[in-house]
Design an enzyme around this catalytic site. Structure first.
Site, short mmCIF file in Angstrom:
data_model
loop_
_atom_site.label_atom_id
_atom_site.label_comp_id
_atom_site.label_asym_id
_atom_site.label_seq_id
_atom_site.Cartn_x
_atom_site.Cartn_y
_atom_site.Cartn_z
N ARG A 58 59.29 43.98 -13.63
CA ARG A 58 58.77 45.25 -14.12
C ARG A 58 57.50 45.12 -14.96
O ARG A 58 56.52 45.85 -14.74
CB ARG A 58 59.83 45.98 -14.99
CG ARG A 58 60.85 46.72 -14.20
CD ARG A 58 62.18 46.66 -14.90
NE ARG A 58 62.66 45.29 -14.82
CZ ARG A 58 63.38 44.83 -13.80
NH1 ARG A 58 63.73 45.62 -12.85
NH2 ARG A 58 63.75 43.56 -13.77
N LYS A 87 49.11 20.56 -15.57
CA LYS A 87 48.41 19.29 -15.78
C LYS A 87 48.31 18.94 -17.26
O LYS A 87 47.66 17.98 -17.63
CB LYS A 87 46.98 19.37 -15.20
CG LYS A 87 46.92 19.71 -13.74
CD LYS A 87 45.46 19.89 -13.32
CE LYS A 87 45.34 20.70 -12.06
NZ LYS A 87 44.02 21.31 -11.92
N1 CP Z 1 62.13 44.99 -18.88
C1 CP Z 1 61.49 43.84 -18.52
O1 CP Z 1 60.83 43.19 -19.33
O2 CP Z 1 61.68 43.50 -17.22
P1 CP Z 1 61.02 42.24 -16.49
O3 CP Z 1 61.61 40.99 -17.14
O4 CP Z 1 61.36 42.36 -15.05
O5 CP Z 1 59.55 42.29 -16.76
#
Ligand code: CP
Length: 310
Positions: A58, A87
């Site tokens: 997200r 690296k």
């Molecule tokens: N809510 C959230 O931070 O989702 P992700 O870890 O998918 O970015």
């Protein structure tokens, strides 16, 4: 209110209530504009660099989508192993390099304080997309935006944070932001995963009414918002400790019989098993609307820090 152009977004603690409201109002303006046109041109010619040293669906995709919706472009990497960090390059050198190629940096890193370090090194704005168990300020802003969208207000609500309050960065940021509002906060977790004491003390010092319990059933009938979180398996130093708390809470249709009709359930996602999918079609579930809020809120943050909107 602090000047926005060039500003870093590292911790929700750096934001006054006026700042928070300014971001939410800007996001609302941009959401309205997006309804008229699917993309805007505020960030035309600007480049966002997304540096993700930890997995994300997200946060990374919504930042990228937000930048495209603003008319800008995106570069970046999705795991450190595909960059020269593999690296042995330092975070400092990575940031000094990436800022030559971009106008704003979004960084997610497993180490607490990594985003702050990046901001100290970079001349361009740096936005924290999550640093270890510490902070996730942009998630908090979209959470507040979602609550406001649902209730038309934040003040006066009874809000519960449930699950992993020890390691969950979203609940650390969110509780700190909510301390700027007139809310009652229920902190519901297994004993092993209680909210860090310094955060609870600070909430109380700021006058927030805080109730701590492990018993969801006892309080669910009082709540306006139930903010559910995943137990953060990857942050436990010892897997045995994780196994003791795994599956502590599962929100299902049975427990919701005890809730108010108007209860809204939020979750920053990803979920594992803490909300049963049968809850998804109910009027309580707003976690996918919450996902959508990431677009206008992150558009607002990008546009404001780039200085292309006021
Ligand atoms: N809510 C959230 O931070 O989702 P992700 O870890 O998918 O970015």
């Amino acid at each position: 209110m602090q000047r926005w152009k060039g500003r870093d977004v590292i911790s929700i603690r750096d934001f006054s209530k006026e700042d928070i409201e300014y971001v939410l109002n800007t996001a609302e303006r941009l959401e309205k504009k997006l309804k008229e046109r699917s993309s805007l041109e505020y960030a035309k010619g600007k480049i966002l660099a997304t540096l993700f040293f930890e997995p994300s669906t997200r946060t990374r995709l919504s930042f990228e989508s937000a930048m495209h919706r603003l008319g800008g472009s995106v570069i970046g990497f999705v795991e450190a192993s595909t960059s020269s960090v593999k690296k042995g390059e330092s975070l400092r050198d990575t940031i000094k390099t990436v800022e030559q190629y971009s106008d704003v940096i979004v960084i997610r890193h497993p180490k607490e304080g990594a985003a702050r370090l990046a901001a100290e090194v970079a001349e361009i704005p740096v936005i924290n997309a999550g640093d270890g168990s510490n902070q996730h300020p942009t998630q908090t802003l979209l959470d507040l935006y979602t609550i406001k969208h649902e209730f038309g207000k934040i003040d006066g609500l009874k809000i519960a944070l449930l699950g992993d309050l020890k390691y969950g960065r979203t609940v650390h940021s969110l509780s700190e932001a909510l301390s700027q509002y007139d809310v009652e906060l229920y902190l519901i977790s297994p004993d092993l995963l209680r909210m860090p004491r310094h955060i609870v003390e600070e909430l109380k010092e700021k006058g927030v009414k805080v109730y701590e319990t492990s018993d969801l059933e006892r309080v669910i009938g009082e709540l306006d918002v139930l903010y559910v979180t995943r137990i953060q398996k990857e942050r436990f130093p010892d897997e045995q400790e994780y196994l003791k708390v795994k599956g502590s809470y599962v929100i299902d249709l049975e427990i919701l019989k005890k809730a108010k009709e108007t209860l809204k359930i939020m979750h920053p996602l990803p979920r594992v098993d803490e909300i049963h999918p049968s809850v998804d079609p109910t009027k309580h579930a707003i976690y996918f609307r919450q996902v959508f809020s990431g677009i206008p809120v992150r558009m607002a943050l990008l546009a404001l820090t780039l200085g292309v909107i006021e």
